[in-house]
Each structure stands twice: as C-alpha cells, then as structure tokens.
Design a protein around this motif. Structure first.
Motif, mmCIF file in Angstrom:
data_model
loop_
_atom_site.group_PDB
_atom_site.id
_atom_site.type_symbol
_atom_site.label_atom_id
_atom_site.label_comp_id
_atom_site.label_asym_id
_atom_site.label_seq_id
_atom_site.Cartn_x
_atom_site.Cartn_y
_atom_site.Cartn_z
ATOM 1 N N THR A 51 1.303 -1.544 0.303
ATOM 2 C CA THR A 51 0.141 -0.412 -0.285
ATOM 3 C C THR A 51 0.798 1.555 0.333
ATOM 4 O O THR A 51 1.588 1.737 0.964
ATOM 5 N N GLU A 189 -4.963 10.256 3.258
ATOM 6 C CA GLU A 189 -4.667 8.993 3.679
ATOM 7 C C GLU A 189 -5.654 8.196 4.039
ATOM 8 O O GLU A 189 -5.706 6.531 3.598
ATOM 9 N N TRP A 193 -5.945 4.443 1.616
ATOM 10 C CA TRP A 193 -6.584 3.229 2.450
ATOM 11 C C TRP A 193 -6.944 2.683 1.608
ATOM 12 O O TRP A 193 -7.068 1.662 1.141
ATOM 13 N N THR A 197 -6.003 -0.616 -1.154
ATOM 14 C CA THR A 197 -6.817 -2.333 -0.309
ATOM 15 C C THR A 197 -8.353 -2.541 -1.107
ATOM 16 O O THR A 197 -7.975 -3.303 -0.760
#
Length: 284
Positions: A51, A189, A193, A197
C-alpha cells in the motif's frame, strides 16, 4: 512551509529541471511539464502488495531516489513539497473523477489536486492524473479555453464544482470535478487506504502506467495493451506478448526502475485477476 527534510535539488535533478526557481506562473508551467514527463504515473506497488505510503521520506525514497513513479496521491504530495520549497502558496484540494461517466455523477472525492495561489489568480496544478493530467497550470476560472502543451482544456461549472474538460478531436470530454474546499492530509490517508486496499479498486489487479510522450503524445499501458495517442486524437495500439516486452516497455518507455522479479510478479497478478477487455476510459 516545506518540510525541512525535502531535498529540493534531488527533486529538480530527477525531473531534469535547471530553470528559474522564482515562484512565478512561468516557472510553475515548466515544473509541471518537467515533472509529468520525468516521473510516470503508476500504481504497480499495489499489485505487489505494498500500500503506498504518503510520508515525505517514503515519497522521496521511491520517486526521487528509487527511480519509480506513483499514482495521484503520491505524485501530487511530492510535487506539493517541491512547490512549497520554492516559495509557492498551496491549497490542497480533492476532485471527483467523472471520466467515462455522467458529468454530474455522484462520485466520491478520491483524486488529489493542488491550487497554487499566484498574483495572476488561483491555478490548478495536477501531475497525478495519468493519461490526461494537465501538462501546464490552468487558471481556475470557468468558461475559458486554455492551451496546454497537449490538449486544450477548460473548466465548466457543474453543481457548484468546476469541472475540468479536455478537447479530444472536436469533443469536450470531462475529467473531474474540483471540490473548492481545502483538504487535510489525514483525508488523503483515508483515500489512499481505500484506493490501495479496496478489492473493487482497479489497482490491485491491473498494470496501469501513463506518461506524456514527445511531440504532444500520451503513452498509456493497461495490462498488455500499450497506447500512444497523438494530439490529433488518433492512436496506435499494440499488445505485449511476453515478459521481455513488459520489461522493455516498463523500463524503457516509462522509465521505471523495477527488478525482473517485480515485473514478473505484476504479470502473474494481471494474468490471474486482471481485466481481459479494453480499459476503462480513465486508463485508456
């Protein structure tokens, strides 16, 4: 104020820029052009189970010293630090990607943008949109056709958000809507993510790479398909056959410093999970 750990000279060397460092509109145009041509848009670390990290040390290690590219959040975070180090005033923004969708589609804000405040007015800077990232700064004002080193572009107002459009052949095609409110890094952020993901995001399963090419061309790669699009709107397409061709394109045409094992792993993931048909317009 830029972070004390940012290596301005290493960034300028990486993008091959040796012009003025005065924080002017002219300098901004040149920096966008240099950065976008030198550092390719790519999301291949996600295919490799990594990631992306958005802290400055990781961004520099990967894209400046490591010879790799990055996707929108990585690219524009690094570019933001470069601009700040030169004295530019930056407002961090987000956009709703509507490429290939209805222009007023209720899309989440997953794209990072930069507003650069200059005496000439507020300008958009975006080196992280892949196949249609503007290759110069754009005045954030609706209804004005603006020349770039590649396609003409403009903004139109849609539901209170300036929507970026590019003129491809004779058609204005919409790209993303700009949300006119400052964003905090913590929000990026969360976005990072999600995009890095989420199982339905395209990045875990598909080889996605892009960069502007010479003579106003744009070069994109989606899995085996490599496309060179010309300023006229015409395009040449070819399909890669074997690992040697993947290595040649990723390292040669896109300038990515990747090992044989990394490239082989990306091909393996693509063959098992990647899209088999034509790419979405966002990646075409």
């Amino acid at each position: 104020m830029t972070a004390a750990s940012f290596d301005q000279q290493a960034w300028l060397d990486r993008i091959g820029y040796n012009g003025s460092r005065e924080p002017t509109l002219c300098t901004l145009h040149q920096l966008i052009f240099a950065h976008s041509h030198a550092i390719a848009y790519e999301s291949l670390d996600i295919m490799l189970g990594r990631t992306p990290r958005l802290d400055l040390a990781s961004l520099q290690r990967k894209m400046i010293f490591g010879g790799r590219g990055g996707y929108c959040l990585e690219q524009n975070m690094l570019f933001r630090e470069g601009l700040r180090s030169l004295g530019y005033k930056i407002t961090s923004l987000q956009g709703r990607v509507v490429r290939g969708m209805a222009i007023d589609a209720p899309c989440p804000a997953i794209h990072m943008l930069l507003q650069v405040d200059l005496p000439d007015g507020p300008y958009l800077a975006d080196v992280g949109f892949g196949n249609l990232a503007p290759t110069s700064a754009l005045l954030l004002r609706e209804g004005i056709e603006q020349a770039t080193p590649h396609e003409p572009m403009r903004f139109i107002n849609v539901v209170g958000e300036l929507t970026l459009q590019a003129k491809l052949r004779d058609t204005w095609e919409h790209i993303y809507r700009v949300i006119p409110y400052p964003r905090y890094d913590a929000e990026y952020e969360i976005t990072n993510w999600y995009t890095g993901t989420h199982p339905d995001a395209p990045y875990q399963s598909n080889i996605i790479v892009a960069r502007p090419g010479p003579n106003r061309t744009r070069i994109t790669m989606f899995n085996r398909r490599v496309t060179v699009r010309y300023a006229t709107g015409e395009a040449d397409r070819r399909h890669l056959k074997d690992e040697a061709e993947f290595r040649s394109v990723l390292r040669g045409e896109f300038g990515l410093n990747m090992t044989d094992n990394e490239i082989r792993s990306c091909i393996d993931v693509m063959e098992r999970k990647g899209e088999k048909g034509a790419p979405h317009p966002f990646f075409a």
